[in-house]
Design an enzyme around this catalytic site. Structure first.
Site, PDB file in Angstrom:
ATOM      1  N   GLY A  34     -13.735  -8.909 -29.639  1.00 47.41           N
ATOM      2  CA  GLY A  34     -13.224  -8.673 -28.561  1.00 47.41           C
ATOM      3  C   GLY A  34     -14.103  -8.986 -27.399  1.00 47.41           C
ATOM      4  O   GLY A  34     -13.674  -9.014 -26.064  1.00 47.41           O
ATOM      5  N   ASP A 161      -1.255   1.765   8.416  1.00 53.56           N
ATOM      6  CA  ASP A 161      -1.909   2.818   8.687  1.00 53.56           C
ATOM      7  C   ASP A 161      -3.007   2.661   9.954  1.00 53.56           C
ATOM      8  O   ASP A 161      -3.127   1.274  10.168  1.00 53.56           O
ATOM      9  CB  ASP A 161      -3.075   3.196   7.705  1.00 53.56           C
ATOM     10  CG  ASP A 161      -3.680   2.509   6.799  1.00 53.56           C
ATOM     11  OD1 ASP A 161      -4.435   1.570   7.642  1.00 53.56           O
ATOM     12  OD2 ASP A 161      -3.811   2.552   5.563  1.00 53.56           O
ATOM     13  N   LYS A 185       0.020   7.132   8.009  1.00 55.04           N
ATOM     14  CA  LYS A 185       0.005   7.250   6.571  1.00 55.04           C
ATOM     15  C   LYS A 185      -0.720   8.257   6.027  1.00 55.04           C
ATOM     16  O   LYS A 185      -1.770   8.580   6.295  1.00 55.04           O
ATOM     17  CB  LYS A 185      -0.388   5.886   5.996  1.00 55.04           C
ATOM     18  CG  LYS A 185      -0.385   5.830   4.475  1.00 55.04           C
ATOM     19  CD  LYS A 185      -0.595   4.507   3.843  1.00 55.04           C
ATOM     20  CE  LYS A 185      -2.048   4.320   3.316  1.00 55.04           C
ATOM     21  NZ  LYS A 185      -1.936   3.101   2.637  1.00 55.04           N
TER      22      LYS A 185
HETATM   23  C1  R5P Z   1      -5.652   1.596   1.593  1.00 50.83           C
HETATM   24  O1  R5P Z   1      -5.968   2.308   2.341  1.00 50.83           O
HETATM   25  C2  R5P Z   1      -5.271   0.044   1.504  1.00 50.83           C
HETATM   26  O2  R5P Z   1      -5.311  -0.481   2.872  1.00 50.83           O
HETATM   27  C3  R5P Z   1      -3.831  -0.341   1.029  1.00 50.83           C
HETATM   28  O3  R5P Z   1      -2.799   0.238   2.154  1.00 50.83           O
HETATM   29  C4  R5P Z   1      -3.639   0.101  -0.241  1.00 50.83           C
HETATM   30  O4  R5P Z   1      -4.600  -0.094  -1.282  1.00 50.83           O
HETATM   31  C5  R5P Z   1      -2.133  -0.207  -0.645  1.00 50.83           C
HETATM   32  O5  R5P Z   1      -2.003   0.265  -1.782  1.00 50.83           O
HETATM   33  P1  R5P Z   1      -0.477   0.647  -2.445  1.00 50.83           P
HETATM   34  O6  R5P Z   1       0.357  -1.022  -2.471  1.00 50.83           O
HETATM   35  O7  R5P Z   1      -0.597   0.866  -3.859  1.00 50.83           O
HETATM   36  O8  R5P Z   1       0.309   1.446  -1.613  1.00 50.83           O
END
Ligand code: R5P
Length: 283
Positions: A34, A161, A185
């Site tokens: 593997g 966010d 967020k």
């Molecule tokens: C986090 O701060 C990133 O900017 C993205 O918002 C995050 O990685 C998105 O993750 P998911 O699609 O799992 O909510």
């Protein structure tokens, strides 16, 4: 010469065309137990090798280390490593005692085999300093405007966010107009987030939600749900890195998005634009 990781073949081909450099013949194989066995037959000495590998999995990380070593062993003059998407980049600090700084750990390992490292829209620009020498961060967010329809109605460009607002602004500027804002967020776990609406009125307006990564799609689908409650027009979601893990694509489609767009830093069905032109300008 462009040397492609197995997960970055389409971007590597686009970059080879862009730079008018040959694409190396790479063979991806495994030993019976593997372990990976990745070879670059016939690479010439005293050339520059540009290794392009998104580290989307632990195997992809290891494959990159093997590719770097193979070209160095073959006697190339310079190894330039391109991480279109840098895996483990989001664990950029030890949030609790006992946790690793995973981004630093992988950056150190990659640095041992590279003379130069470029990465596209890292989650936090500060992780570039974990590389030796410091990696170059290439901003490809402007490309995200390309696949959007030209007839967006009174558009709003939102980030899920505050941290991604500059990305939403870049997409808006590249599109050529529209309002920008961001949601608040709160992340409760890897798959649970809470999104609080922004103040901007989205009624009957088309909204583009822009983020750096869509991983599980939880952040985006929560954002879309909030927008739906507020009488939004069409919703487009876009990101630089369409990781789209697990059931993310279906989750977003069920949430009622018009389209899901991303770049080819991660090669998925949603990869509507290439970052090759941005990379080429830095090589
Ligand atoms: C986090 O701060 C990133 O900017 C993205 O918002 C995050 O990685 C998105 O993750 P998911 O699609 O799992 O909510």
């Amino acid at each position: 010469m462009i040397v492609s990781g197995s997960a970055s073949q389409s971007l590597s081909a686009a970059l080879a065309r862009e730079l008018e450099e040959p694409l190396a013949p790479v063979e991806y194989d495994r030993f019976p137990d593997g372990e990976l066995f990745t070879t670059v037959p016939g690479i010439e000495e005293r050339t520059r090798a540009i290794v392009v590998a998104s580290t989307v999995s632990s195997d992809a990380h290891l494959e990159l280390l093997l590719l770097q070593d193979a070209v160095r062993e073959a006697g190339v003059d310079e190894v330039v490593t391109i991480l279109p998407y840098m895996g483990y980049g989001r664990q950029d600090e030890a949030f609790e005692s006992g946790e690793p700084v995973s981004a630093r750990a992988v950056a150190r390992a990659i640095s041992t085999g590279a003379d130069r490292v470029l990465t596209v829209n890292p989650h936090e620009r500060a992780i570039c300093q974990f590389f030796e020498p410091t990696a170059i961060a290439v901003d490809a967010a402007g490309r995200l405007a390309d696949p959007l329809p030209t007839d967006l109605v009174d558009p709003v460009f939102l980030s899920p966010d505050a941290g991604a607002i500059s990305l939403a602004e870049t997409v808006r500027d590249a599109y050529g107009g529209g309002e920008t804002d961001y949601f608040e967020k709160t992340r409760h776990s890897g798959t649970e987030v809470e999104i609080s609406p922004s103040d901007v009125d989205v009624t009957d307006r088309d909204v583009v939600v822009a983020d750096d990564i869509i991983a599980t799609g939880t952040t985006m689908s929560e954002a879309v749900a909030v927008l739906r409650e507020r009488g939004v027009g069409r919703v487009f979601v876009t990101c630089v890195h369409p990781l789209l893990a697990q059931n993310a694509y279906a989750k977003l489609s069920r949430a009622g998005v018009e389209a899901i767009y991303g770049t080819d830093t991660i090669e998925r069905e949603a990869s509507a634009v290439s970052v090759a032109p941005e990379l080429a300008t830095r090589l």
